[in-house]
Design an enzyme around this catalytic site. Structure first.
Site, PDB file in Angstrom:
ATOM      1  N   GLY A  85     116.285   7.240  17.415  1.00  0.00           N
ATOM      2  CA  GLY A  85     116.502   8.068  18.814  1.00  0.00           C
ATOM      3  C   GLY A  85     116.376   7.181  19.873  1.00  0.00           C
ATOM      4  CB  VAL A 128     111.337   7.050  21.984  1.00  0.00           C
ATOM      5  CG1 VAL A 128     110.032   6.386  22.026  1.00  0.00           C
ATOM      6  CG2 VAL A 128     111.347   7.589  23.451  1.00  0.00           C
ATOM      7  N   GLY A 129     112.676   5.893  19.564  1.00  0.00           N
ATOM      8  CA  GLY A 129     112.340   4.910  18.277  1.00  0.00           C
ATOM      9  C   GLY A 129     113.015   3.663  18.109  1.00  0.00           C
ATOM     10  CE1 TYR A 189     110.144  18.034  22.931  1.00  0.00           C
ATOM     11  CE2 TYR A 189     109.605  17.924  25.188  1.00  0.00           C
ATOM     12  CZ  TYR A 189     109.871  17.433  23.960  1.00  0.00           C
ATOM     13  OH  TYR A 189     109.750  16.068  23.874  1.00  0.00           O
ATOM     14  CB  THR A 219     107.833   9.875  33.665  1.00  0.00           C
ATOM     15  OG1 THR A 219     108.304  10.866  34.352  1.00  0.00           O
ATOM     16  CG2 THR A 219     108.669   8.815  33.830  1.00  0.00           C
ATOM     17  CG  LEU A 251     111.672   8.414  28.466  1.00  0.00           C
ATOM     18  CD1 LEU A 251     111.104   8.562  26.680  1.00  0.00           C
ATOM     19  CD2 LEU A 251     110.616   7.274  28.829  1.00  0.00           C
ATOM     20  CG  HIS A 267     116.770  14.490  28.884  1.00  0.00           C
ATOM     21  ND1 HIS A 267     116.788  14.181  27.454  1.00  0.00           N
ATOM     22  CD2 HIS A 267     115.848  15.255  28.912  1.00  0.00           C
ATOM     23  CE1 HIS A 267     115.895  14.528  26.840  1.00  0.00           C
ATOM     24  NE2 HIS A 267     115.225  15.241  27.506  1.00  0.00           N
ATOM     25  NE  ARG A 294     112.697  17.138  36.426  1.00  0.00           N
ATOM     26  CZ  ARG A 294     112.874  17.924  37.027  1.00  0.00           C
ATOM     27  NH1 ARG A 294     112.156  17.981  38.108  1.00  0.00           N
ATOM     28  NH2 ARG A 294     113.112  19.223  36.530  1.00  0.00           N
ATOM     29  CG  ASP A 338     117.145  23.611  41.106  1.00  0.00           C
ATOM     30  OD1 ASP A 338     118.065  22.999  40.708  1.00  0.00           O
ATOM     31  OD2 ASP A 338     116.740  23.920  42.282  1.00  0.00           O
TER      32      ASP A 338
END
Ligand code: GFB
Length: 327
Positions: free
Chosen positions: A30, A32-33, A153, A181, A183, A196, A226, A286
């Site tokens: 993924g 992050v991984g 989630y 936060t 990513l 996202h 964001r 939103d």
């Protein structure tokens, strides 16, 4: 087993990861991984343990138990999760709560059973109340109602934090929880339905430029704000925390700066070279109006983000062009 104070067992206080320690990165493909993998490999950690989804189904308790029993990792980066953007979260709430609760329960419990030295659990800034004071500090956890679009989630992620803290309190397990936060970066999901906002807008703007389109559609009003952290900076923070942090509760990881979705779209357009307009599809949600993390806690330990948003956009766009732009 009765309650035992963690410090009695010497689990607390940070012994740093050695290059030869066996490090399990759960969720290594993924966003992050894969970033943690690159980071560890570049720095000479040479005993990294991974399993693809087809090799190990983390939702299967028996398989996870055998995996930990056979391998007995020293350190665990728990980056495996079902993740997605605002529409994916609101369309598949059952998948988001079930998968994350089961994966988290299995990995954390078997990490405890097999005696890992330390585990780092990854949450998300959406664990905090929708209307938390900004910037959001760690103390605001569970102080108000959550954002409805991602409540399932968020609740699964809050359960993971509470699990880390409970195992620390009862068993002295050195489990810590990092809350990144929003990513972005190489290996992000660029699917327009499930991604996202950063990846979605990069792709939409790139394709609008190629097609010479007059406009790009932004979901919602474009007004929500964001904060965006480059994923390589997150990997740097996670290794830093593994080596230097050993306390209960979440610790925020962010840049300390935010901008509106409309401003993000303009920045992306500058880098991509798109000169058309934006239209706003207000039939789409939103979500949380603002989600800026208070990063004083991690800063006080000596870590701060290094990559500016402009620089991160350039690196990610280069990666997108090299890997995904051929359509
Ligand atoms: O990144 P995003 O999907 O997630 O959306 P959240 C952020 C904002 O960008 C929302 C808007 O206001 C969206 O309506 N947006 C505009 C878009 N255009 C687009 C688009 O094309 N795609 C997407 N996806 N958004 C997620 C949570 O919330 O954040 C997760 O649902 C997780 O649980 C994650 O916590 C970090 O920031 O709103």
């Amino acid at each position: 087993m009765g309650y035992r104070a963690a410090n009695e067992f010497g689990f607390l206080g940070c012994s740093k990861m050695k290059k030869t320690d066996l490090i399990y990165v759960a969720g290594q493909t993924g966003l992050v991984g894969s970033s943690i993998m690159r980071y560890l490999e570049q720095r000479g950690y040479n005993n990294i343990l991974t399993r693809t989804h087809s090799e190990l189904d983390l939702t299967c308790q028996a398989d996870v138990k055998s995996f930990f029993k056979e391998n007995s990792p020293d350190y665990v980066f728990m980056a495996a999760a079902r993740v997605g953007g605002i529409i994916a979260n609101s369309t598949y709430p059952a998948n988001f709560i079930y998968d994350n609760l089961v994966i988290t329960t299995n990995v954390l419990h078997e990490s405890y059973n097999s005696g890992v030295k330390k585990l780092l659990y990854l949450g998300s800034s959406c664990i905090y109340p929708k209307h938390a004071d900004q910037p959001i500090n760690e103390e605001s956890l569970l102080s108000g109602k959550l954002e409805p679009t991602n409540e399932p989630y968020a609740i699964s992620k809050i359960a993971g934090i509470t699990m880390c803290d409970s195992y620390r309190r009862q068993y002295g397990s050195d489990f810590i929880s990092a809350m990144p936060t929003n990513l972005y970066g190489p290996n992000d999901n660029f699917d327009l339905e499930t991604s996202h906002v950063f990846a979605a807008l990069m792709r939409k703007i790139h394709e609008a430029k190629l097609d010479d389109s007059d406009s790009v559609t932004i979901w919602g009003s474009g007004k929500p704000k964001r904060e965006f952290l480059f994923v390589n900076d997150l990997a740097d923070a996670l290794v830093f925390l593994m080596d230097n942090f050993s306390e209960p509760g979440p610790i925020n990881v962010g840049t300390g700066q935010d901008l509106s979705i409309h401003e993000l779209a303009k920045l992306l357009s500058d880098v991509i070279g798109y000169t058309g307009d934006f239209v706003f599809d207000t039939s789409k949600p939103d979500g949380t109006p603002r989600k800026l993390l208070d990063v004083n806690r991690i800063r006080s330990l000596g870590w701060s983000a290094k990559t500016s948003l402009e620089e991160g956009i350039h690196i990610t766009y280069r990666w997108f062009l090299d890997n995904l732009a051929n359509r």
